[in-house]
Motif scaffolding. Structure first.
Motif, short mmCIF file in Angstrom:
data_model
loop_
_atom_site.label_atom_id
_atom_site.label_comp_id
_atom_site.label_asym_id
_atom_site.label_seq_id
_atom_site.Cartn_x
_atom_site.Cartn_y
_atom_site.Cartn_z
N LYS A 7 102.66 22.75 -42.59
CA LYS A 7 102.69 21.95 -41.27
C LYS A 7 103.81 21.06 -41.29
CE LYS A 7 99.94 19.14 -38.48
NZ LYS A 7 100.89 19.00 -37.41
N PRO A 8 104.01 19.93 -42.37
CA PRO A 8 105.15 19.20 -42.28
C PRO A 8 106.63 19.65 -42.23
CG PRO A 8 104.22 18.97 -44.53
CD PRO A 8 103.35 19.86 -43.65
N ILE A 9 106.97 20.78 -42.67
CA ILE A 9 108.06 21.39 -42.62
C ILE A 9 108.16 22.02 -41.01
CG2 ILE A 9 109.54 23.28 -43.41
CD1 ILE A 9 108.31 22.85 -46.11
N ALA A 10 107.17 22.76 -40.47
CA ALA A 10 107.09 23.30 -39.52
C ALA A 10 107.24 22.21 -38.31
CB ALA A 10 105.88 23.85 -39.29
N ASP A 11 106.64 21.02 -38.45
CA ASP A 11 106.95 19.88 -37.53
C ASP A 11 108.25 19.56 -37.56
OD1 ASP A 11 104.12 19.95 -37.19
OD2 ASP A 11 103.72 18.04 -38.33
N TYR A 12 108.87 19.18 -38.97
CA TYR A 12 110.45 18.99 -38.92
C TYR A 12 111.26 19.85 -38.33
CZ TYR A 12 114.91 18.64 -40.96
OH TYR A 12 116.47 18.39 -40.61
N VAL A 13 111.00 21.24 -38.31
CA VAL A 13 111.82 22.35 -37.52
C VAL A 13 111.80 22.11 -36.17
CG1 VAL A 13 112.00 24.64 -37.38
CG2 VAL A 13 111.85 23.73 -39.48
N ALA A 14 110.29 22.07 -35.76
CA ALA A 14 110.09 22.22 -34.23
C ALA A 14 110.75 20.72 -33.68
CB ALA A 14 108.65 21.88 -33.90
N ALA A 15 110.68 19.52 -34.34
CA ALA A 15 111.46 18.34 -33.71
C ALA A 15 112.97 18.41 -33.76
CB ALA A 15 111.02 17.17 -34.38
N ASN A 16 113.49 19.30 -34.84
CA ASN A 16 114.90 19.53 -34.93
C ASN A 16 115.42 20.30 -33.75
OD1 ASN A 16 116.97 21.57 -36.59
ND2 ASN A 16 117.63 19.63 -36.22
N ALA A 101 103.00 15.84 -46.53
CA ALA A 101 104.33 15.25 -46.02
C ALA A 101 105.45 15.52 -46.89
CB ALA A 101 104.17 13.46 -46.21
N ILE A 102 106.39 15.41 -46.31
CA ILE A 102 107.74 15.68 -46.94
C ILE A 102 108.14 14.66 -47.99
CG2 ILE A 102 110.05 16.51 -46.94
CD1 ILE A 102 109.52 17.67 -43.99
N ARG A 103 108.31 14.69 -49.25
CA ARG A 103 108.52 13.62 -50.16
C ARG A 103 110.20 13.96 -50.60
NH1 ARG A 103 105.43 12.59 -55.28
NH2 ARG A 103 104.61 10.79 -54.34
N ALA A 104 110.68 14.96 -50.59
CA ALA A 104 112.04 15.34 -50.74
C ALA A 104 112.38 16.38 -50.27
CB ALA A 104 112.34 15.10 -52.34
N VAL A 105 113.83 16.47 -49.90
CA VAL A 105 114.24 17.89 -49.58
C VAL A 105 115.82 17.91 -49.98
CG1 VAL A 105 114.93 16.86 -47.17
CG2 VAL A 105 114.97 19.38 -47.46
N ASP A 106 116.13 18.87 -50.66
CA ASP A 106 117.66 19.16 -51.28
C ASP A 106 118.24 20.11 -50.23
OD1 ASP A 106 119.95 19.34 -52.44
OD2 ASP A 106 119.02 20.27 -54.09
N ILE A 107 119.24 19.87 -49.37
CA ILE A 107 119.96 20.76 -48.57
C ILE A 107 121.20 21.15 -49.08
CG2 ILE A 107 120.77 21.30 -46.11
CD1 ILE A 107 118.98 18.91 -45.38
N THR A 108 121.32 22.42 -49.15
CA THR A 108 122.84 23.02 -49.57
C THR A 108 123.23 24.15 -48.55
OG1 THR A 108 121.64 24.75 -51.02
CG2 THR A 108 122.53 22.52 -52.17
#
Length: 109
Positions: A7-16, A101-108
């Motif tokens: 859910k928290p990732i899906a919410d982030y993606v939808a808002a993005n 909730a999202i505590r951390a994300v590493d983007i590459t």
């Protein structure tokens, strides 16, 4: 291809997808850490600045097409498209979740 995201990732993606900064921030903990190709951003204020300066102006939208778990991380991959050189570019997001909730994300890329 349809994938199921926590859910928290899906919410982030939808808002993005809506380019909604407040919505993108909502799934993150107050002290979340985001690392973008080695650059570290910590806390809601720094995350907001990153989104407002690097995502919104170029209309960068991430569209996940793969998800898997690796240890305590949820790894999400897919292209991001927008008004930037090389669009679309493929990215890998490694999310660490805590208490829904999202505590951390590493983007590459």
């Amino acid at each position: 291809m349809s994938i199921t995201l926590p859910k928290p990732i899906a919410d982030y993606v939808a808002a993005n997808a809506r380019l909604d900064v407040d919505g993108m921030l909502k799934p993150f903990t107050d002290d979340a850490v985001l690392t973008d190709n080695g650059r570290r951003f910590e806390g809601q204020a720094e995350l907001r600045s990153l989104l407002e300066e690097a995502v919104i102006p170029v209309r960068a939208i991430f569209t996940p097409d793969a998800v898997r778990e690796e240890g305590d991380q949820v790894v999400v991959e897919g292209p991001a498209h927008g008004d930037f050189k090389g669009s679309p570019l493929r990215f890998t997001y490694r999310f660490t979740l805590f208490d829904d909730a999202i505590r951390a994300v590493d983007i590459t890329g």
